[in-house]
Design an enzyme around this catalytic site. Structure first.
Site, PDB file in Angstrom:
ATOM      1  N   ARG A   1      96.061  67.095  31.299  1.00 53.68           N
ATOM      2  CA  ARG A   1      95.544  68.461  31.106  1.00 53.68           C
ATOM      3  C   ARG A   1      96.038  69.053  29.785  1.00 53.68           C
ATOM      4  O   ARG A   1      95.413  69.942  29.215  1.00 53.68           O
ATOM      5  CB  ARG A   1      95.921  69.350  32.304  1.00 53.68           C
ATOM      6  CG  ARG A   1      95.383  70.769  32.218  1.00 53.68           C
ATOM      7  CD  ARG A   1      95.329  71.478  33.587  1.00 53.68           C
ATOM      8  NE  ARG A   1      96.509  71.220  34.387  1.00 53.68           N
ATOM      9  CZ  ARG A   1      97.699  71.765  34.178  1.00 53.68           C
ATOM     10  NH1 ARG A   1      97.873  72.642  33.214  1.00 53.68           N
ATOM     11  NH2 ARG A   1      98.727  71.447  34.951  1.00 53.68           N
TER      12      ARG A   1
ATOM     13  N   TYR B   1      72.628  83.575  27.478  1.00 50.25           N
ATOM     14  CA  TYR B   1      72.656  82.647  28.601  1.00 50.25           C
ATOM     15  C   TYR B   1      73.118  83.374  29.870  1.00 50.25           C
ATOM     16  O   TYR B   1      74.060  84.163  29.835  1.00 50.25           O
ATOM     17  CB  TYR B   1      73.610  81.495  28.246  1.00 50.25           C
ATOM     18  CG  TYR B   1      73.658  80.392  29.242  1.00 50.25           C
ATOM     19  CD1 TYR B   1      72.573  79.549  29.437  1.00 50.25           C
ATOM     20  CD2 TYR B   1      74.805  80.178  29.998  1.00 50.25           C
ATOM     21  CE1 TYR B   1      72.622  78.522  30.359  1.00 50.25           C
ATOM     22  CE2 TYR B   1      74.866  79.145  30.917  1.00 50.25           C
ATOM     23  CZ  TYR B   1      73.769  78.321  31.096  1.00 50.25           C
ATOM     24  OH  TYR B   1      73.830  77.299  32.006  1.00 50.25           O
TER      25      TYR B   1
ATOM     26  N   LYS C   1      74.395  69.531  26.872  1.00 48.72           N
ATOM     27  CA  LYS C   1      73.001  69.564  26.419  1.00 48.72           C
ATOM     28  C   LYS C   1      72.786  68.561  25.278  1.00 48.72           C
ATOM     29  O   LYS C   1      72.979  67.384  25.473  1.00 48.72           O
ATOM     30  CB  LYS C   1      72.643  70.996  26.006  1.00 48.72           C
ATOM     31  CG  LYS C   1      73.122  72.072  27.002  1.00 48.72           C
ATOM     32  CD  LYS C   1      72.352  72.040  28.307  1.00 48.72           C
ATOM     33  CE  LYS C   1      72.941  72.973  29.369  1.00 48.72           C
ATOM     34  NZ  LYS C   1      73.158  74.349  28.983  1.00 48.72           N
TER      35      LYS C   1
HETATM   36  C1  LIG Z   1      74.052  75.347  29.303  1.00 50.37           C
HETATM   37  C2  LIG Z   1      74.481  76.426  28.409  1.00 50.37           C
HETATM   38  C3  LIG Z   1      75.759  76.994  28.510  1.00 50.37           C
HETATM   39  C4  LIG Z   1      76.745  76.574  29.557  1.00 50.37           C
HETATM   40  O1  LIG Z   1      77.105  75.231  29.430  1.00 50.37           O
HETATM   41  P1  LIG Z   1      77.610  74.351  30.690  1.00 50.37           P
HETATM   42  O2  LIG Z   1      77.985  73.068  30.050  1.00 50.37           O
HETATM   43  O3  LIG Z   1      76.485  74.262  31.663  1.00 50.37           O
HETATM   44  O4  LIG Z   1      78.766  75.087  31.266  1.00 50.37           O
HETATM   45  C5  LIG Z   1      76.104  77.999  27.629  1.00 50.37           C
HETATM   46  N1  LIG Z   1      75.252  78.435  26.702  1.00 50.37           N
HETATM   47  C6  LIG Z   1      74.017  77.925  26.574  1.00 50.37           C
HETATM   48  C7  LIG Z   1      73.123  78.459  25.506  1.00 50.37           C
HETATM   49  C8  LIG Z   1      73.581  76.906  27.418  1.00 50.37           C
HETATM   50  O5  LIG Z   1      72.347  76.396  27.304  1.00 50.37           O
END
Ligand SMILES: *Cc1c(COP(=O)(O)O)cnc(C)c1O
Length: 393
Positions: A57, A110, A206
């Site tokens: 961690r 978001y 993403k």
């Molecule tokens: C998906 C997303 C997040 C959050 O990310 P996670 O990995 O799902 O926690 C934050 N901001 C944007 C613009 C996103 O598309």
């Protein structure tokens, strides 16, 4: 790029090596271990004194290797890797803000970032003002003496409106505030740290991982600030785990190639849909009718903007269902950024709780689909989307 070669080349040679490792594997190794052993108190003292590898961690080589790649991509001094994008955003906000501070946030952000700011941060005495960041006068008017941080994404989901991060950074600094930018929707095409942002967050879940098989997040910025955020993240228990970090680093090696294709595909698909009379509207900065054309040209001089676009079909649920069933390249999925094209339907997925009149005011109607372009051959993608339209109208 800073180091002299194109990003596509540099990414292949970044994040392969950790300090103190003698072997030189061709692929980045996986350190799937919760701790590192030490043989003597001399070694124990030395490792702790140098901030060497101890407990997972606290630090782990796979997080460090991935952090190096993210720092290269964003052009930042240092990055910290979290278990998710939300982990990165939350850790940063908990680190940078004190009770009594206010955040000035783009009205379109978001959904879970919005919830963090409205449900959790107020319990710490941190309040948020929401303003439409397209209106810079309104932003300036909303600044208070307590405003400590401006927060925005570069492109908003799903309307693909753009925030002028250069002007916002200048304004924030003039008022003694910081600018934090979530760059998840503009990978490769915009580098906020070079445009005046103090801190950048990414959901690695993403585009940067790109393979839809791992969750992660990152913050990137000046080394000292990232060090403070890493400490808070360690205490909150949200640093990225080694295996996810390794998977994402594996994806990062091809990020330059993949994302360039995804950005180009978005331009191509947007143009094809915009030329089709059955499509009522297409939102993408590459199109001549994009309302913020000059800004898009300034922040994205290469003509590559975002792999995300949205388009509007007639508001007939049966027709929308037939369209979705008619697609072979492109699947409904409540995520984005993968190598396969995905669609979402904002009225049912990201904005179901927003009242319909307000949604329409935001440009979101029941006929809207949001698309995240994958790496398919662009002509195939266009043929498939137009073919699905043939099946419905
Ligand atoms: C998906 C997303 C997040 C959050 O990310 P996670 O990995 O799902 O926690 C934050 N901001 C944007 C613009 C996103 O598309």
């Amino acid at each position: 790029m800073e180091k002299g070669f194109a990003l596509e080349s540099e990414l292949l040679y970044t994040g392969h090596q950790v300090e103190g490792m003698d072997l030189k594997p061709e692929a980045p190794p996986l350190f799937l271990t919760t701790a590192f052993t030490m043989d003597s108190f001399d070694e124990v003292r030395a490792v702790y004194a140098q901030g060497g590898y101890t407990y997972v961690r606290t630090n782990n080589p796979n997080r460090e290797m991935l952090a190096e790649s993210v720092s290269l991509l964003e052009g930042g001094e240092r990055s910290h890797i979290c278990a998710s994008g939300m982990g990165a955003i939350a850790s940063a906000l908990y680190t940078l803000l004190d009770p009594g501070d206010r955040i000035l946030c783009n009205r379109s952000c978001y959904g879970e970032t919005y919830e963090l700011m409205t449900l959790l941060l107020p319990r710490m005495g941190i309040e948020t003002d929401f303003v439409d960041f397209r209106d810079l006068d309104a932003v300036e008017a909303a600044i208070t003496p307590a405003t400590a941080l401006f927060y925005t994404e570069v492109f908003s989901n799903p309307t693909v409106a753009m925030a002028d991060i250069e002007a916002l950074g200048e304004m924030a600094h003039r008022h003694g505030a910081m600018l934090m930018v979530d760059n998840t929707f503009s990978p490769l095409s915009v580098r906020p740290l070079q445009r005046g942002a103090d801190l950048v967050a990414n959901s690695l879940t993403k585009f940067l991982n790109g393979h839809s098989d791992a969750m992660g997040g990152a913050v990137t910025g000046r080394a000292e600030m990232i060090g403070e955020i890493a400490k808070v993240s360690m205490l909150l228990g949200n640093p990225g785990d080694p295996f996810s970090s390794w998977l994402i680093q594996r994806g990062m090696q091809t990020a330059g190639l993949r994302i360039r294709r995804q950005l180009e595909n978005a331009n191509r698909l947007a143009a094809a849909l915009a030329a089709d009379p059955r499509v009522e509207r297409v939102n993408h900065p590459s199109l001549p009718d994009y309302p913020q054309r000059a800004l898009a040209g300034r922040l994205c001089p290469d003509g590559l903007y975002t792999p995300m676009l949205s388009f509007i079909l007639p508001e007939d649920p049966a027709l929308l269902d037939r369209f979705l069933r008619g697609l072979r390249l492109g699947k409904y999925a409540p995520t984005l950024g993968g190598i396969r094209t995905t669609l979402s339907h904002p009225v049912t997925s990201s904005h179901p709780h927003v009242p319909d009149p307000l949604r329409r005011e935001m440009g979101i109607t029941p006929g809207m689909f949001r698309v995240s372009c994958g790496i398919e051959e662009p002509e195939d993608l266009i043929r498939d989307f137009l073919g699905a339209l043939d099946g419905i109208c």
